[in-house]
Write an enzyme that holds these catalytic residues in place. Structure first.
Site, short mmCIF file in Angstrom:
data_model
loop_
_atom_site.label_atom_id
_atom_site.label_comp_id
_atom_site.label_asym_id
_atom_site.label_seq_id
_atom_site.Cartn_x
_atom_site.Cartn_y
_atom_site.Cartn_z
N HIS A 62 -5.15 -2.59 -2.55
CA HIS A 62 -5.13 -1.96 -3.87
C HIS A 62 -4.84 -2.95 -4.99
CE1 HIS A 62 -5.31 2.33 -2.58
NE2 HIS A 62 -4.94 1.78 -1.44
N ASP A 95 -4.44 -6.60 -12.64
CA ASP A 95 -4.27 -5.30 -11.99
C ASP A 95 -5.44 -5.05 -11.05
OD1 ASP A 95 -2.96 -2.95 -11.44
OD2 ASP A 95 -2.82 -2.33 -13.54
#
Length: 466
Positions: free
Chosen positions: A157, A365
């Site tokens: 992720h 991110d």
């Protein structure tokens, strides 16, 4: 249909009532499990004096969960240590903050072994096993040692860093080798997948046998990009809830004659909060005429308080927020509100819906689901503007946002000025393109694409001839 077993560090299934402040990963995994029979396995978040592998089983809103407690030393070495003091900063390009301690690595290996040994009795012959995130990279290797032949997939992720960055990790080769015990490794973006491929080719002496297929360590591995989305339909339902409407009305009342700028992030050095605060400060300093026309709200729930770097950033942000209000506030108003608490998802939906600008500027991110939730919350007739870091994985999909370099406070300030001045037709045009992507590439599309790829991969457990 094969049963699906999802494995993640923490198990925190939402009830579906909007009451939890759970993160995007928890929402996405719960949505996936509701579609497939199976279970969600991981750490309970609780500690026990001595690890005994005892499972706690329950069913929460249609999701069967199996959790296990860890010892305090496991939490210190595996979670606070290797996962969050070593891998997290490394994967987010903060090698200056990465701590390398042999005890951390030993704890990381120990917990992955314990997870594998505890999960093994629950695995049935045709199960698909889907393991999540950097906490559990070695888990497939441990399951293989226990004789598990099932198809096992891994999804990362967070970003995968450039191979020159990754090689600063002691034992980096062993960690990558462990990934070759999976059948499928998924990344959020093509760029992250390519960074992994470059490491395998340049550092591990591997080869690309065909697009999306690698050979190294005597194994073959399929890799792919699977950008995660939100549960768009569920989010639309929450927007109509009484609590969301009350929060939207409350924020509208607090910002009469003012435009709301909102940021929502876990308190973390990767989120670019210091640079964001300074960018807003530059906006106020450079444009005195709009000072009374804006209010910035930053929600940043505290996390990982046991890690020193997080304690330090909290202190710096407290000082910055005080400086901004001390410089620009007056007796009857203040330009900045900084809140360190969790809010329910339906409350956040209402806050997003009241905002003129969504400010999502992480330094790095994996994806960033806040950006997608902001888009999903907007009024189609009068939508707000999304300002998004070009270093968030979401920027590859949400290219109609105002993309900025989050390291530049000046660029953030200019984007804020542009967003606040943007005329309605352009706001609608940009929002429609963003919303189309959020709806089309939602959590269901992510889930179905990944599980289909995992179910379709060939069994690759036989070592290849050299």
């Amino acid at each position: 249909m094969s049963r699906l077993i999802v494995v993640s560090n923490r198990v925190n299934p939402p009830s579906g009532k909007g009451e939890e402040s759970v993160g995007g990963l928890a929402m996405a995994l719960a949505a996936a499990l509701r579609e497939y029979s199976g279970l969600w396995f991981g750490w309970s978040g609780k500690t026990t004096p001595e690890f005994n592998g005892q499972l706690a089983m329950q069913k929460v809103d249609g999701v069967t969960v199996a959790t296990v407690d860890l010892e305090e030393i496991d939490v210190d070495e595996y979670y606070n240590g290797y996962a969050n003091k070593t891998l997290w900063p490394l994967f987010h390009y903060r090698t200056d903050l990465a701590a390398y301690d042999r005890a951390y690595g030993e704890g990381y290996e120990r917990v992955n072994i314990r997870f594998a040994e505890t999960l093994r009795p629950l695995i049935e012959r045709d199960d698909l096993i889907w393991i999540h995130d950097y906490h559990l990279i070695p888990m497939a290797r441990e399951l293989r040692k226990l004789g598990v032949k099932n198809r096992i997939g891994f999804f990362l992720h967070v970003p995968w860093p450039a191979h020159q960055v990754f090689t600063t990790l002691p034992g980096h080769r062993l960690l990558v080798q462990a990934l070759f015990d999976y059948d499928l490794v998924g990344f959020q973006t093509v760029e992250y997948r390519q960074a992994f491929e470059e490491y395998v080719l340049a550092e591990a002496g591997g080869a690309q046998t065909s697009p999306g297929h690698l050979k190294a360590f005597g194994r073959k591995l399929q890799v792919g990009a699977f950008p995660i989305g939100i549960d768009a339909a569920d989010f639309a339902r929450m927007l109509r809830s009484p609590r969301a409407r009350r929060m939207r009305d409350l924020m509208a009342a607090c910002t009469v004659f003012r435009h709301l700028i909102v940021g929502v992030d876990r308190l973390d050095y990767s989120k670019g909060l210091e640079e964001r605060f300074i960018g807003f400060e530059r906006l106020l300093a450079g444009h005195p005429d709009i000072r009374r026309e804006v209010l910035m709200l930053q929600i940043a729930p505290v996390s990982r308080e046991g890690v020193e770097a997080y304690q330090e950033i909290r202190g710096r942000l407290d000082a910055l927020s005080g400086r901004i209000n001390g410089e620009f506030a007056d007796i009857d108003w203040a330009p900045f509100r900084y809140v360190n608490k969790n809010y329910r998802r339906d409350e956040l939906a209402g806050i997003y819906g009241a905002a003129r600008v969504g400010l999502v500027t992480p330094l790095r991110d994996g994806m960033n689901l806040v950006a997608k939730e902001f888009v999903a919350s907007q009024n189609p007739e009068d939508p707000g503007v999304l300002i998004l870091s070009r270093f968030a994985g979401a920027a590859r999909q949400l290219d109609q946002a105002l993309l900025v370099n989050p390291n530049s406070p000046e660029e953030v300030a200019e984007a804020l000025k542009q967003a606040l001045a943007m005329e309605l037709p352009e706001r609608i045009r940009r929002w429609r393109a963003l919303f189309d992507n959020v709806q089309r590439e939602d959590v269901t599309a992510w889930r179905d694409a990944y599980v289909a790829a995992l179910a379709g991969t060939e069994q690759r457990r036989t070592a290849l001839a050299s």
